[in-house]
Design an enzyme around this catalytic site. Structure first.
Site, PDB file in Angstrom:
ATOM      1  N   SER A 124       0.824  -1.211   0.000  1.00  0.00           N
ATOM      2  CA  SER A 124       0.000   0.000   0.000  1.00  0.00           C
ATOM      3  C   SER A 124       0.861   1.266   0.000  1.00  0.00           C
ATOM      4  O   SER A 124       1.853   1.356   0.722  1.00  0.00           O
ATOM      5  CB  SER A 124      -0.892  -0.003   1.243  1.00  0.00           C
ATOM      6  OG  SER A 124      -1.679   1.166   1.265  1.00  0.00           O
TER       7      SER A 124
ATOM      8  N   GLY B   5       9.037  -5.490   3.745  1.00  0.00           N
ATOM      9  CA  GLY B   5      10.148  -4.673   4.203  1.00  0.00           C
ATOM     10  C   GLY B   5      11.408  -4.907   3.403  1.00  0.00           C
ATOM     11  O   GLY B   5      12.056  -5.935   3.533  1.00  0.00           O
ATOM     12  N   GLY B   6      11.740  -3.957   2.539  1.00  0.00           N
ATOM     13  CA  GLY B   6      13.013  -3.984   1.833  1.00  0.00           C
ATOM     14  C   GLY B   6      13.165  -5.064   0.792  1.00  0.00           C
ATOM     15  O   GLY B   6      14.284  -5.420   0.424  1.00  0.00           O
TER      16      GLY B   6
ATOM     17  N   CYS C 232      -2.232   4.563  12.896  1.00  0.00           N
ATOM     18  CA  CYS C 232      -2.858   5.884  12.877  1.00  0.00           C
ATOM     19  C   CYS C 232      -3.192   6.271  14.311  1.00  0.00           C
ATOM     20  O   CYS C 232      -3.521   5.412  15.121  1.00  0.00           O
ATOM     21  CB  CYS C 232      -4.168   5.860  12.095  1.00  0.00           C
ATOM     22  SG  CYS C 232      -3.993   5.420  10.377  1.00  0.00           S
TER      23      CYS C 232
ATOM     24  N   ILE D  44       4.118  11.123   3.860  1.00  0.00           N
ATOM     25  CA  ILE D  44       3.122  11.528   2.870  1.00  0.00           C
ATOM     26  C   ILE D  44       1.899  12.098   3.595  1.00  0.00           C
ATOM     27  O   ILE D  44       1.226  13.002   3.098  1.00  0.00           O
ATOM     28  CB  ILE D  44       2.708  10.323   1.985  1.00  0.00           C
ATOM     29  CG1 ILE D  44       3.931   9.654   1.357  1.00  0.00           C
ATOM     30  CG2 ILE D  44       1.687  10.736   0.924  1.00  0.00           C
ATOM     31  CD1 ILE D  44       4.802  10.520   0.502  1.00  0.00           C
TER      32      ILE D  44
HETATM   33  C1  LIG Z   1       5.766   6.587   0.028  1.00  0.00           C
HETATM   34  C2  LIG Z   1       5.151   5.510   0.875  1.00  0.00           C
HETATM   35  C3  LIG Z   1       3.787   5.544   1.182  1.00  0.00           C
HETATM   36  C4  LIG Z   1       3.193   4.559   1.969  1.00  0.00           C
HETATM   37  N1  LIG Z   1       1.853   4.617   2.242  1.00  0.00           N
HETATM   38  C5  LIG Z   1       1.260   3.627   2.973  1.00  0.00           C
HETATM   39  C6  LIG Z   1      -0.154   3.620   3.205  1.00  0.00           C
HETATM   40  O1  LIG Z   1      -0.898   4.497   2.750  1.00  0.00           O
HETATM   41  N2  LIG Z   1      -0.683   2.623   3.966  1.00  0.00           N
HETATM   42  C7  LIG Z   1       0.092   1.609   4.479  1.00  0.00           C
HETATM   43  O2  LIG Z   1      -0.425   0.723   5.140  1.00  0.00           O
HETATM   44  N3  LIG Z   1       1.434   1.579   4.251  1.00  0.00           N
HETATM   45  C8  LIG Z   1       2.042   2.551   3.518  1.00  0.00           C
HETATM   46  N4  LIG Z   1       3.402   2.504   3.265  1.00  0.00           N
HETATM   47  C9  LIG Z   1       4.216   1.397   3.821  1.00  0.00           C
HETATM   48  C10 LIG Z   1       4.470   0.293   2.778  1.00  0.00           C
HETATM   49  O3  LIG Z   1       3.275  -0.297   2.347  1.00  0.00           O
HETATM   50  C11 LIG Z   1       5.433  -0.780   3.330  1.00  0.00           C
HETATM   51  O4  LIG Z   1       4.846  -1.351   4.479  1.00  0.00           O
HETATM   52  C12 LIG Z   1       6.794  -0.229   3.699  1.00  0.00           C
HETATM   53  O5  LIG Z   1       7.201   0.715   2.735  1.00  0.00           O
HETATM   54  C13 LIG Z   1       7.869  -1.296   3.869  1.00  0.00           C
HETATM   55  O6  LIG Z   1       8.103  -1.997   2.655  1.00  0.00           O
HETATM   56  P1  LIG Z   1       9.319  -1.642   1.633  1.00  0.00           P
HETATM   57  O7  LIG Z   1      10.576  -1.598   2.451  1.00  0.00           O
HETATM   58  O8  LIG Z   1       9.293  -2.737   0.616  1.00  0.00           O
HETATM   59  O9  LIG Z   1       8.999  -0.318   1.040  1.00  0.00           O
HETATM   60  C14 LIG Z   1       4.000   3.496   2.479  1.00  0.00           C
HETATM   61  C15 LIG Z   1       5.362   3.445   2.153  1.00  0.00           C
HETATM   62  C16 LIG Z   1       5.956   4.427   1.359  1.00  0.00           C
HETATM   63  C17 LIG Z   1       7.432   4.337   1.039  1.00  0.00           C
END
Ligand SMILES: Cc1cc2nc3c(=O)[nH]c(=O)nc-3n(C[C@H](O)[C@H](O)[C@H](O)COP(=O)(O)O)c2cc1C
Ligand SMILES: Cc1cc2nc3c(=O)[nH]c(=O)nc-3n(C[C@H](O)[C@H](O)[C@H](O)COP(=O)(O)OP(=O)(O)OC[C@H]3O[C@@H](n4cnc5c(N)ncnc54)[C@H](O)[C@@H]3O)c2cc1C
Ligand code: FES
Lengths: 271, 307
Positions: free
Chosen positions: B20, B243-244, B129, B70
């Site tokens: 998301s 995550g990552g 939240c 954001i």
């Molecule tokens: C720019 C951005 C916006 C995000 N917005 C949301 C969101 O609206 N809702 C949510 O549950 N997680 C949100 N996340 C978290 C991601 O879904 C994910 O859990 C997190 O980025 C870790 O994964 P990654 O390391 O692969 O990015 C957001 C992450 C990023 C980087």
């Protein structure tokens, strides 16, 4: 837009920490228009996750190879930090992740339109492309400024744009006239009513241009910058407050921009 | 070879979803990859009313990662259902809506709308939240709070699968996963971003207008994998690892640790077809190892650990 690894075909270092990078990508070149940008990848050399995010860079020019179709995409890049330093080490034959073309473009000017380009520093890149595309068919002038001659990296290449009028300004007088790039503008615009002004450079410069065009018969387009995550409209990381009708909305620079009408920008915002 | 996996009542053709907030409303990526090739698409978090989000700057790159604030900018659940979902529905890939709120009522209202919408396969609730009715304490920072919101949402969702997305910013993750299970969640996804700060020493100002932001990207992978491992080991609930994840190897590590599926986040920003590449890489891995059903590989590390 396409996201692909393409070969670097040329790399030239210019003065003042600027360099010219050229890649070969006919599929992407066919889509490029003045104002477009690309997200350039960091994962060349050895694969590494650091730096991580692609860097947004405007298209400087797009030229055909030995055939007639566009094939080479050119960038002018200033070394500003880790990512651009990594890009500066690319050599012909390396592969580079290129994602684009992205964003909005400067509008194609109507035949009778007079076009005035106002650029500062590395902001010259998309304006140079405008000049290359339209100088043969349009009456165009370029105002180009920086602190000193080393901030005008493209000076030597300007003759090949075919521009009839090029006005250089530096704050220290080391090239062209001494002064700010905006100083001669009010008079110039007054004697060229109905012109379109395309501007790219530091925010303070574009803000000054906007203040001038607000009082004369001229239409302004500006190319904005912000930090970017994805470049394609997904992360909402690049937004700026943009005036749309009677509302101000958080708008994506990478998708609804980077090129906006001058009056849409709220210059008071500091970020 | 069979890459399909089961998450509670939900069957996915492969375990790779998009996270998301990193994949827009999905359609932004249709130029770059075949959306039908994904296990599922999780869309940007939806609130009851549209939210404008935070002032810029909203993102800042850090070592092997990025901070984002954001501020949950989104079009609101109604607008999503009427203007974004119809085009998304055409794809043969489950659409998972991500829901958020500042009160339990907001969560249940958003989820009620989603539960009655055709074309939504499941709902993931983002509990990171603040609960404005209880002094802004996060729903994600006390197991009882997480349990209460999960239970309330479960009641309005009918048969629709419910996933709870947990925050990593807690001392012990296991009680949160237990609370979700007890409240009727079908799965938990972990993790959301780690809260971080970055400052500019020259100006003594924060790098993000919001001061704090969520850290994502390769930098968090070992931290997130530890949390996934703990929950998979101790709690009987399907886990989605996040995550990552940049490539198939990263994704398969999560599955070896016990995750039934994964979500790809920040990697989508660097290569918009990252999730597709990861599906392909998983197939290659299975072929090379002679694995005919990827589902049998889940928990391979846990089994080795206990044997
Ligand atoms: C720019 C951005 C916006 C995000 N917005 C949301 C969101 O609206 N809702 C949510 O549950 N997680 C949100 N996340 C978290 C991601 O879904 C994910 O859990 C997190 O980025 C870790 O994964 P990654 O390391 O692969 O990015 C957001 C992450 C990023 C980087
Ligand atoms: C639409 C657009 C077009 C651009 N065109 C050009 C161009 O043609 N030539 C050129 O030299 N530069 C251009 N820039 C600026 C260029 O993207 C930054 O200088 C570059 O990203 C800095 O990265 P770095 O790693 O070297 O610096 P660092 O300071 O180490 O960067 C850290 C982070 O900040 C981001 N960042 C820093 N400064 C900027 C900035 N001004 N704009 C956007 N992101 C920034 C980087 O992307 C990175 O994520 C453009 C920016 C935008 C938004
Ligand atoms: S950079 Fe991601 S939305 Fe603009």
């Amino acid at each position: 837009m396409l996201c692909m690894e393409v070969p670097v075909t040329d790399m030239q270092h210019v003065n003042g920490g600027y360099f010219l990078l050229q890649v070969h990508s006919p599929a992407q070149a066919a889509l490029v228009r003045p104002g477009h940008f690309f997200m350039l990848g960091m994962q060349h050399a050895d694969f590494s996750a650091d730096p991580l995010l692609n860097r947004p860079i405007s298209v400087l020019d797009c030229t055909p190879d030995d055939h007639t179709a566009p094939a080479a995409i050119h960038f002018l890049i200033k070394e500003a930090g880790r990512g651009t330093r990594l890009l500066s080490r690319l050599r012909a034959g390396d592969n580079l992740l290129c994602h684009g073309p992205l964003g909005t473009t400067f509008p194609e000017p109507s035949p009778e339109c007079r076009l005035i380009l106002v650029g500062g520093g590395v902001g010259i890149a998309p304006l140079y492309f405008c000049a290359r595309r339209w100088s043969a068919t349009h009456d165009m002038a370029l105002f180009y400024g920086g602190r000193s001659v080393t901030d005008l990296p493209l000076q030597g290449l300007l003759p090949q744009t075919g521009l009839r009028e090029v006005i250089l300004l530096t704050e220290d007088g080391s090239a062209g006239r001494r002064g700010l790039v905006t100083e001669p503008l009010p008079e110039y615009l007054a004697s060229n009513p109905g012109a379109k002004v395309y501007s790219c450079g530091p925010n303070a410069m574009m803000e000054a241009v906007a203040r001038i065009t607000a009082h004369v018969d001229a239409q302004l387009w500006v190319s904005m910058e912000n930090r970017m995550g994805c470049g394609l409209g997904a992360c909402l990381g690049c937004v700026l407050p943009v005036i749309e009708g009677d509302k101000t909305a958080m708008v994506r620079i990478c998708k609804e921009g980077p090129v906006f009408r001058g009056e849409q920008i709220d210059w008071k915002i500091r970020y | 070879m069979d890459l399909s996996v089961q998450i509670g009542p939900l069957r996915l053709k492969n375990p790779v979803m998009t996270a998301s907030g990193t994949f827009g409303y999905g359609l932004e990526f249709a130029d770059y990859l075949d959306l039908n090739a994904l296990g599922a698409i999780v869309v940007k978090g939806l609130s009851l009313q549209p939210r404008p989000g935070n002032a810029p700057p909203r993102i800042y790159e850090t070592a092997a990662g990025m901070l984002n604030a954001i501020g949950l900018q989104n079009v609101g659940v109604e607008e999503f259902v009427t203007t974004k979902l119809p085009a998304l529905r055409q794809y043969d890939t489950p659409i998972i809506a991500n829901a958020l709120g500042n009160t339990i009522e907001e969560y249940t209202e958003v989820c009620r709308v989603l539960a009655h919408t055709e074309g939504i396969a499941a709902v993931e609730i983002n509990v990171s939240c603040p609960n404005v009715k209880e002094g802004g304490i996060h729903f994600a920072t006390e197991p009882a709070q997480t349990g209460r919101v999960t239970e309330a949402v479960r009641r309005v969702m009918g048969d629709m699968p419910l996933i709870v997305k947990l925050s990593p910013n807690v001392t012990h993750i296991v009680p949160f996963a237990r609370a979700c299970r007890a409240a009727g969640a079908d799965a938990v996804s972990l993790v959301n971003t780690f809260v971080g700060i970055a400052i500019d020493l020259d100006t003594m100002r924060p790098r993000l207008s919001n001061l704090t932001g969520g850290l994502s990207g390769p930098a968090i992978k070992p931290l997130a994998q530890r949390l996934v491992w703990e929950v998979c080991r101790d709690v009987d609930i399907p886990v989605i690892g996040i995550g990552g994840i940049m490539n198939a190897t990263d994704a398969l590590e999560y599955m070896a640790l016990g995750a039934v599926a994964v979500q790809v986040g920040t990697a989508n920003f660097i290569r918009p077809d990252a999730a597709r590449q990861i599906v392909a890489g998983m197939a290659d891995f299975c072929a090379a190892r002679g694995i005919t059903r990827l589902e049998n590989f889940i928990g391979a590390f846990l089994r080795r650990e206990t044997s």
